[in-house]
Write an enzyme that holds these catalytic residues in place. Structure first.
Site, PDB file in Angstrom:
ATOM      1  N   HIS A 136      -7.252   6.155  10.307  1.00  0.00           N
ATOM      2  CA  HIS A 136      -6.140   5.538   9.568  1.00  0.00           C
ATOM      3  C   HIS A 136      -6.687   4.791   8.331  1.00  0.00           C
ATOM      4  CE1 HIS A 136      -2.133   3.143  10.065  1.00  0.00           C
ATOM      5  NE2 HIS A 136      -2.341   3.518   8.812  1.00  0.00           N
ATOM      6  N   GLN A 187      -4.386   3.594  18.499  1.00  0.00           N
ATOM      7  CA  GLN A 187      -5.509   3.453  17.569  1.00  0.00           C
ATOM      8  C   GLN A 187      -6.425   2.327  18.029  1.00  0.00           C
ATOM      9  OE1 GLN A 187      -3.375   5.204  13.532  1.00  0.00           O
ATOM     10  NE2 GLN A 187      -4.082   3.130  13.529  1.00  0.00           N
ATOM     11  N   ASN A 231       0.815  -1.217   0.000  1.00  0.00           N
ATOM     12  CA  ASN A 231       0.000   0.000   0.000  1.00  0.00           C
ATOM     13  C   ASN A 231       0.853   1.273   0.000  1.00  0.00           C
ATOM     14  OD1 ASN A 231       0.908  -0.141   2.616  1.00  0.00           O
ATOM     15  ND2 ASN A 231      -1.092  -0.483   3.544  1.00  0.00           N
ATOM     16  N   ARG A 289       3.407   7.248  11.233  1.00  0.00           N
ATOM     17  CA  ARG A 289       2.861   6.747  12.493  1.00  0.00           C
ATOM     18  C   ARG A 289       2.652   7.923  13.443  1.00  0.00           C
ATOM     19  NH1 ARG A 289       1.409   3.131  10.032  1.00  0.00           N
ATOM     20  NH2 ARG A 289       1.844   0.907  10.261  1.00  0.00           N
TER      21      ARG A 289
HETATM   22  P1  NDP Z   1      10.228   1.802   3.472  1.00  0.00           P
HETATM   23  O1  NDP Z   1      10.924   0.856   4.401  1.00  0.00           O
HETATM   24  O2  NDP Z   1      10.315   1.574   2.009  1.00  0.00           O
HETATM   25  O3  NDP Z   1      10.748   3.284   3.737  1.00  0.00           O
HETATM   26  C1  NDP Z   1      11.003   3.815   4.992  1.00  0.00           C
HETATM   27  C2  NDP Z   1      12.215   4.705   4.861  1.00  0.00           C
HETATM   28  O4  NDP Z   1      12.408   5.412   6.092  1.00  0.00           O
HETATM   29  C3  NDP Z   1      13.481   3.904   4.583  1.00  0.00           C
HETATM   30  O5  NDP Z   1      14.115   4.457   3.447  1.00  0.00           O
HETATM   31  C4  NDP Z   1      14.275   4.104   5.863  1.00  0.00           C
HETATM   32  O6  NDP Z   1      15.646   4.158   5.687  1.00  0.00           O
HETATM   33  C5  NDP Z   1      13.797   5.462   6.302  1.00  0.00           C
HETATM   34  N1  NDP Z   1      14.106   5.762   7.693  1.00  0.00           N
HETATM   35  C6  NDP Z   1      14.104   4.931   8.774  1.00  0.00           C
HETATM   36  N2  NDP Z   1      14.460   5.608   9.874  1.00  0.00           N
HETATM   37  C7  NDP Z   1      14.702   6.874   9.487  1.00  0.00           C
HETATM   38  C8  NDP Z   1      15.135   8.033  10.169  1.00  0.00           C
HETATM   39  N3  NDP Z   1      15.403   8.011  11.478  1.00  0.00           N
HETATM   40  N4  NDP Z   1      15.285   9.179   9.455  1.00  0.00           N
HETATM   41  C9  NDP Z   1      15.056   9.197   8.115  1.00  0.00           C
HETATM   42  N5  NDP Z   1      14.641   8.108   7.420  1.00  0.00           N
HETATM   43  C10 NDP Z   1      14.486   6.970   8.103  1.00  0.00           C
HETATM   44  O7  NDP Z   1       8.716   1.837   3.927  1.00  0.00           O
HETATM   45  P2  NDP Z   1       7.451   2.532   3.220  1.00  0.00           P
HETATM   46  O8  NDP Z   1       7.909   3.766   2.544  1.00  0.00           O
HETATM   47  O9  NDP Z   1       6.682   1.551   2.433  1.00  0.00           O
HETATM   48  O10 NDP Z   1       6.594   2.882   4.514  1.00  0.00           O
HETATM   49  C11 NDP Z   1       7.090   3.806   5.479  1.00  0.00           C
HETATM   50  C12 NDP Z   1       6.200   3.821   6.695  1.00  0.00           C
HETATM   51  O11 NDP Z   1       4.943   4.367   6.349  1.00  0.00           O
HETATM   52  C13 NDP Z   1       5.864   2.426   7.261  1.00  0.00           C
HETATM   53  O12 NDP Z   1       6.869   1.941   8.113  1.00  0.00           O
HETATM   54  C14 NDP Z   1       4.586   2.698   7.992  1.00  0.00           C
HETATM   55  O13 NDP Z   1       4.873   3.132   9.314  1.00  0.00           O
HETATM   56  C15 NDP Z   1       3.961   3.843   7.218  1.00  0.00           C
HETATM   57  N6  NDP Z   1       2.803   3.384   6.437  1.00  0.00           N
HETATM   58  C16 NDP Z   1       1.588   3.968   6.669  1.00  0.00           C
HETATM   59  C17 NDP Z   1       0.477   3.525   6.013  1.00  0.00           C
HETATM   60  C18 NDP Z   1      -0.857   4.179   6.212  1.00  0.00           C
HETATM   61  O14 NDP Z   1      -1.882   3.583   5.879  1.00  0.00           O
HETATM   62  N7  NDP Z   1      -0.911   5.397   6.710  1.00  0.00           N
HETATM   63  C19 NDP Z   1       0.532   2.388   5.092  1.00  0.00           C
HETATM   64  C20 NDP Z   1       1.877   1.930   4.820  1.00  0.00           C
HETATM   65  C21 NDP Z   1       2.955   2.379   5.506  1.00  0.00           C
HETATM   66  P3  NDP Z   1      16.545   3.006   5.079  1.00  0.00           P
HETATM   67  O15 NDP Z   1      15.663   1.874   4.662  1.00  0.00           O
HETATM   68  O16 NDP Z   1      17.218   3.701   3.952  1.00  0.00           O
HETATM   69  O17 NDP Z   1      17.428   2.602   6.183  1.00  0.00           O
END
Ligand code: NDP
Length: 401
Positions: free
Chosen positions: A333, A314, A147, A285
């Site tokens: 959400h 939630q 998603n 989140r």
């Molecule tokens: P990804 O794992 O593809 O991307 C998350 C990114 O955040 C990664 O590139 C990661 O870094 C980076 N990251 C982690 N910690 C930090 C930090 N301290 N500072 C900066 N960047 C950081 O996940 P998605 O993009 O698919 O999803 C991200 C989040 O969105 C999920 O974990 C979830 O919490 C939320 N989400 C919400 C939804 C909703 O319905 N509202 C649905 C789906 C997701 P790297 O991997 O480069 O180490």
């Protein structure tokens, strides 16, 4: 044979829909990075159906019961007398969605003596105490990418809604008014603005790509830097940390997972470093932002708007201040649970179950915790630890209902 305990959100207040607004959803077989969408051996649902609620059952009942497994589905997830807590004691597998999270705290994990696998039907496994899962050898898996694009579309919608003051303007129409000055006294174009994302993974990068045609100046920070050609194509400015990014941006969107490294990242100090009148959109989140710091910033004008669909806990208590704070664009959400997204994460959940029952390794990109350590996508984006503290407050919603 396994006992599978599945926590899903309630059916619509008007009952399970007899028909839908559209007859079909587009067929998508690859994600933008080339990986394939979920590929179970079959599915027992029509894509586009409401699968994420209790009666939808993620389309899993026939598959599980044909395999001789016990399948318990409930929305009653909070408090010691909840169905979830009672059924958990002998469950082998728990399935939960971030939208209506079944918090798997250390205490609950200690009671779940048979638990081997916790599946997130969606993305974001922060509702599981990952440290406790690591310590107990429980596998945690989610349906990576299912998603991400759904959320990216929502982020762009929310940025535009806040900056252009859409929601109050819509409300003037519903109220029977034609109050143009009231609508536009807080309305701007995003053209020329500096927009930055904290986290440029699947969602963050998709947001950047979608915003490029708006002629904005794009910024990002992430633990890992994007390839140079991607930075060049999108005209991105990289920042080593969120501090550096927020100082120059008019709009900030949060697209990083919740883990101990991001919990309460947007507190008074960081929000205080943002430009006065900046907008903050957080669909990642709720706990990444300090609840009361956001309210204070909206009241003082430090933030011109806050939008998102994620809260902590939630469901949010009925008196949660984000329901009533000024200039917000909050929804429950929902961004990652469109009917389009549900078809993918229901299929992905089935794929994970099929592989698990067959004793086959789960797709590497679906893993968050495996073999007593962070693994797969979890090893890349999370840090070990527990982000579930305070989740027992979710029971307040039920009590007040
Ligand atoms: P990804 O794992 O593809 O991307 C998350 C990114 O955040 C990664 O590139 C990661 O870094 C980076 N990251 C982690 N910690 C930090 C930090 N301290 N500072 C900066 N960047 C950081 O996940 P998605 O993009 O698919 O999803 C991200 C989040 O969105 C999920 O974990 C979830 O919490 C939320 N989400 C919400 C939804 C909703 O319905 N509202 C649905 C789906 C997701 P790297 O991997 O480069 O180490």
């Amino acid at each position: 044979m396994a006992k599978v305990l599945c926590v899903l959100y309630d059916d619509p207040a008007g009952g399970y829909p007899p028909e839908y607004a559209r007859d079909a959803i587009p067929g998508i077989d690859h994600y933008p990075d080339g990986t394939t969408t979920p590929s179970p051996s079959a599915v027992d649902f029509k894509p586009g159906a409401l699968l994420g609620c209790v009666s939808g059952e993620l389309g899993l009942r026939k598959f599980l019961e044909d395999g001789g497994h016990e399948f318990v589905v409930t929305s009653d997830k909070d408090g010691p007398n909840s169905t979830f807590e009672k059924e958990l004691v002998d469950a082998d597998i728990v399935i939960s969605q971030p939208f209506w999270p079944a918090y798997l705290t250390e205490e609950r994990i200690a009671k779940a003596k048979k638990l081997k696998l916790a599946i997130t039907a969606g993305i974001g496994s922060d509702h599981v105490d990952l440290q406790a899962a690591i310590d107990k050898g429980i596998t945690v898996a989610e349906v990576t990418f299912c998603n991400s694009i759904s959320v990216a579309e929502h982020v762009v919608m929310m940025i535009l809604a806040l900056v252009r003051n859409y929601i109050p303007s819509y409300q003037w129409v519903v109220k029977g008014g034609w109050n143009i000055a009231d609508c536009v006294e807080r309305a701007y174009d995003i053209e020329g603005m500096h927009v930055g994302t904290v986290g440029a993974g699947r969602i963050g990068l998709a947001v950047l790509k979608r915003l490029k045609p708006f002629d904005v100046k794009l910024h990002y920070t992430d633990k890992h830097r994007l390839p140079a050609n991607v930075e060049k194509d999108l005209g991105l400015t990289y920042h080593p940390d969120a501090d550096s990014l927020v100082k120059v941006c008019d709009v900030v969107t949060v697209n990083a997972p919740l883990h101990p490294g991001t919990e309460h990242l947007f507190n008074d100090t960081l929000i205080g470093k943002m430009k006065r009148g900046a907008y903050l959109v957080n669909t990642a989140r709720g706990k990444i932002a300090d609840r009361d710091a956001v309210v204070r910033a909206l009241e003082s004008g430090q933030l011109a708007g806050y939008a998102g669909d994620v809260w902590f806990p939630q469901p949010a208590p009925r008196d949660h201040p984000w329901r009533t704070m000024p200039h917000h664009g909050m929804t429950p959400h929902v961004s990652g649970t469109t009917l389009s997204a549900q078809a993918r994460y229901a299929a992905g959940t089935r794929e994970i179950l099929e592989d698990f029952f067959a004793g086959k390794p789960l797709r590497e990109e679906y893993l968050i915790v495996a073999g007593g350590k962070l693994a797969g996508a979890g090893a890349h984006a999370y840090t070990a630890g527990d982000a579930t503290k305070g989740s027992e407050e979710a029971a307040e919603f039920k009590k007040a209902g």
